[in-house]
Design a protein around this motif. Structure first.
Motif, PDB file in Angstrom:
ATOM      1  N   LYS A   2       0.822  -1.206   0.000  1.00 52.81           N
ATOM      2  CA  LYS A   2       0.000   0.000   0.000  1.00 52.81           C
ATOM      3  C   LYS A   2       0.861   1.264   0.000  1.00 52.81           C
ATOM      4  N   SER A   3       0.406   2.251  -0.752  1.00 56.55           N
ATOM      5  CA  SER A   3       1.156   3.502  -0.830  1.00 56.55           C
ATOM      6  C   SER A   3       1.122   4.281   0.480  1.00 56.55           C
ATOM      7  N   ASP A   4       0.141   3.960   1.342  1.00 55.58           N
ATOM      8  CA  ASP A   4       0.058   4.653   2.620  1.00 55.58           C
ATOM      9  C   ASP A   4       0.671   3.845   3.768  1.00 55.58           C
ATOM     10  N   THR A   5       1.532   2.886   3.419  1.00 57.52           N
ATOM     11  CA  THR A   5       2.228   2.103   4.443  1.00 57.52           C
ATOM     12  C   THR A   5       2.932   3.036   5.422  1.00 57.52           C
ATOM     13  N   GLY A   6       2.854   2.700   6.701  1.00 60.37           N
ATOM     14  CA  GLY A   6       3.424   3.550   7.745  1.00 60.37           C
ATOM     15  C   GLY A   6       4.910   3.783   7.602  1.00 60.37           C
ATOM     16  N   PRO A   7       5.444   4.723   8.376  1.00 58.56           N
ATOM     17  CA  PRO A   7       6.809   5.183   8.147  1.00 58.56           C
ATOM     18  C   PRO A   7       7.920   4.386   8.832  1.00 58.56           C
ATOM     19  N   LEU A   8       7.577   3.429   9.714  1.00 59.58           N
ATOM     20  CA  LEU A   8       8.635   2.759  10.475  1.00 59.58           C
ATOM     21  C   LEU A   8       8.637   1.256  10.204  1.00 59.58           C
ATOM     22  N   TYR A   9       9.767   0.767   9.744  1.00 57.55           N
ATOM     23  CA  TYR A   9       9.990  -0.640   9.414  1.00 57.55           C
ATOM     24  C   TYR A   9      10.878  -1.216  10.503  1.00 57.55           C
ATOM     25  N   GLY A  10      10.398  -2.245  11.191  1.00 56.76           N
ATOM     26  CA  GLY A  10      11.174  -2.873  12.251  1.00 56.76           C
ATOM     27  C   GLY A  10      11.811  -4.167  11.788  1.00 56.76           C
ATOM     28  N   ILE A  11      12.991  -4.451  12.324  1.00 58.68           N
ATOM     29  CA  ILE A  11      13.680  -5.687  11.972  1.00 58.68           C
ATOM     30  C   ILE A  11      14.008  -6.474  13.238  1.00 58.68           C
ATOM     31  N   LEU A  12      13.561  -7.700  13.247  1.00 59.68           N
ATOM     32  CA  LEU A  12      13.860  -8.639  14.317  1.00 59.68           C
ATOM     33  C   LEU A  12      15.143  -9.351  13.897  1.00 59.68           C
ATOM     34  N   ASP A  13      16.272  -8.845  14.362  1.00 62.17           N
ATOM     35  CA  ASP A  13      17.584  -9.266  13.877  1.00 62.17           C
ATOM     36  C   ASP A  13      18.237 -10.199  14.890  1.00 62.17           C
ATOM     37  N   THR A  14      18.513 -11.438  14.465  1.00 55.81           N
ATOM     38  CA  THR A  14      19.092 -12.405  15.382  1.00 55.81           C
ATOM     39  C   THR A  14      20.525 -12.065  15.759  1.00 55.81           C
ATOM     40  N   GLY A  15      21.121 -11.088  15.084  1.00 53.85           N
ATOM     41  CA  GLY A  15      22.439 -10.610  15.493  1.00 53.85           C
ATOM     42  C   GLY A  15      22.396  -9.776  16.758  1.00 53.85           C
ATOM     43  N   TYR A  16      21.217  -9.282  17.092  1.00 52.74           N
ATOM     44  CA  TYR A  16      21.036  -8.462  18.293  1.00 52.74           C
ATOM     45  C   TYR A  16      20.165  -9.127  19.349  1.00 52.74           C
ATOM     46  N   VAL A  17      19.313 -10.051  18.918  1.00 55.16           N
ATOM     47  CA  VAL A  17      18.312 -10.619  19.822  1.00 55.16           C
ATOM     48  C   VAL A  17      18.552 -12.120  19.973  1.00 55.16           C
ATOM     49  N   GLU A  18      18.678 -12.567  21.209  1.00 53.78           N
ATOM     50  CA  GLU A  18      18.841 -14.000  21.459  1.00 53.78           C
ATOM     51  C   GLU A  18      17.564 -14.745  21.057  1.00 53.78           C
ATOM     52  N   LYS A  19      17.760 -15.990  20.650  1.00 56.72           N
ATOM     53  CA  LYS A  19      16.654 -16.795  20.138  1.00 56.72           C
ATOM     54  C   LYS A  19      15.470 -16.822  21.092  1.00 56.72           C
ATOM     55  N   GLN A  20      15.743 -16.980  22.383  1.00 51.91           N
ATOM     56  CA  GLN A  20      14.649 -17.097  23.354  1.00 51.91           C
ATOM     57  C   GLN A  20      13.914 -15.778  23.579  1.00 51.91           C
ATOM     58  N   ASP A  21      14.489 -14.669  23.087  1.00 50.17           N
ATOM     59  CA  ASP A  21      13.866 -13.357  23.287  1.00 50.17           C
ATOM     60  C   ASP A  21      13.148 -12.839  22.050  1.00 50.17           C
ATOM     61  N   LEU A  22      13.181 -13.591  20.953  1.00 46.90           N
ATOM     62  CA  LEU A  22      12.662 -13.080  19.690  1.00 46.90           C
ATOM     63  C   LEU A  22      11.182 -12.711  19.763  1.00 46.90           C
ATOM     64  N   LEU A  23      10.361 -13.567  20.338  1.00 39.71           N
ATOM     65  CA  LEU A  23       8.925 -13.265  20.399  1.00 39.71           C
ATOM     66  C   LEU A  23       8.646 -12.073  21.303  1.00 39.71           C
ATOM     67  N   ARG A  24       9.355 -11.983  22.413  1.00 39.00           N
ATOM     68  CA  ARG A  24       9.155 -10.847  23.328  1.00 39.00           C
ATOM     69  C   ARG A  24       9.505  -9.533  22.629  1.00 39.00           C
ATOM     70  N   VAL A  25      10.616  -9.526  21.908  1.00 41.03           N
ATOM     71  CA  VAL A  25      11.030  -8.314  21.200  1.00 41.03           C
ATOM     72  C   VAL A  25      10.060  -7.994  20.060  1.00 41.03           C
ATOM     73  N   ALA A  26       9.610  -9.020  19.359  1.00 37.38           N
ATOM     74  CA  ALA A  26       8.620  -8.806  18.299  1.00 37.38           C
ATOM     75  C   ALA A  26       7.361  -8.172  18.862  1.00 37.38           C
ATOM     76  N   GLU A  27       6.901  -8.670  19.990  1.00 38.42           N
ATOM     77  CA  GLU A  27       5.697  -8.128  20.614  1.00 38.42           C
ATOM     78  C   GLU A  27       5.878  -6.655  20.950  1.00 38.42           C
ATOM     79  N   ALA A  28       7.065  -6.290  21.450  1.00 39.41           N
ATOM     80  CA  ALA A  28       7.340  -4.893  21.806  1.00 39.41           C
ATOM     81  C   ALA A  28       7.371  -4.004  20.564  1.00 39.41           C
TER      82      ALA A  28
END
Length: 215
Positions: A2-28
């Motif tokens: 969509k052309s009106d897609t919001g302005p902020l794209y988030g990345i769940l990057d395993t280089g920064y987030v431990e495997k066990q924390d991925l869902l918690r960080v995604a939720e945030a």
């Protein structure tokens, strides 16, 4: 996309987030208001990424659907298809759009990384749904790749951003975000500054407030 897609794209990057924390960080990140969420697992193959979904990331597609946020898989069209993601993101060296479409079909979002005005124009002409443009500044997530600077942002927005979303990426943080926006950016990807924040949800909300206030 969509052309009106919001302005902020988030990345769940395993280089920064431990495997066990991925869902918690995604939720945030989702609660903070990202418009798109990408899983990026550099250094892993497709089998390892699929294993993450069978193990710790089982609920991620559902979480994104409930939030109304597209889930994008970096690098692996076959993983995106297998787990029911909304899209896939590929780099300059990851083949053509037609090759990706042969795997995922016509209904999936496909984005392309671009590093110059010409690459951005080429991605638009090829038919990609959105592009990442950068890295604007040197960044640990793109080792060895110099920042391309800010001078072409306005031209990319004029030539490409009027047709598909352009997300500026690479070393963007709250302390240089105003400069990036003043250079013509309308949408951004922010990685380490959000993933390393003490309070990821509030940090995401704060960035989004700056983006929506300045646009």
């Amino acid at each position: 996309m969509k052309s009106d897609t919001g302005p902020l794209y988030g990345i769940l990057d395993t280089g920064y987030v431990e495997k066990q924390d991925l869902l918690r960080v995604a939720e945030a990140l989702l609660a903070g208001g990202v418009a798109i969420l990408q899983l990026r697992a550099k250094g892993h193959d497709s089998a390892a990424v699929l294993s993450m979904f069978q193990d710790t990331l089982t609920d991620l597609p559902r979480m994104c659907r409930e939030a109304g946020v597209p889930l994008i898989i970096n690098d692996f069209p076959e993983v995106a298809l297998a787990i029911g993601a909304d899209g896939v993101h590929i780099g300059q060296d990851d083949g053509s759009l037609s090759q990706v479409r042969a795997t995922v079909g016509d209904g999936m979002i496909v984005g392309r990384s671009t590093h110059s005005l010409q690459q951005a124009k080429d991605a638009l002409a090829e038919g990609f749904d959105y592009i990442g443009f950068g890295p604007l500044f040197p960044t640990p997530t793109k080792q060895g790749r110099p920042g391309i600077g800010l001078e072409n942002i306005a031209e990319v927005e004029k030539n490409v951003g009027s047709h598909i979303p352009v997300f500026c990426i690479g070393g963007i943080k709250p302390d240089n975000l105003e400069l990036v926006l003043a250079s013509g950016a309308r949408r951004v990807v922010i990685v380490s500054a959000l993933l390393q924040a003490q309070d990821i949800e509030n940090a995401t909300r704060s960035v989004l407030k700056t983006l929506t206030t300045d646009l």
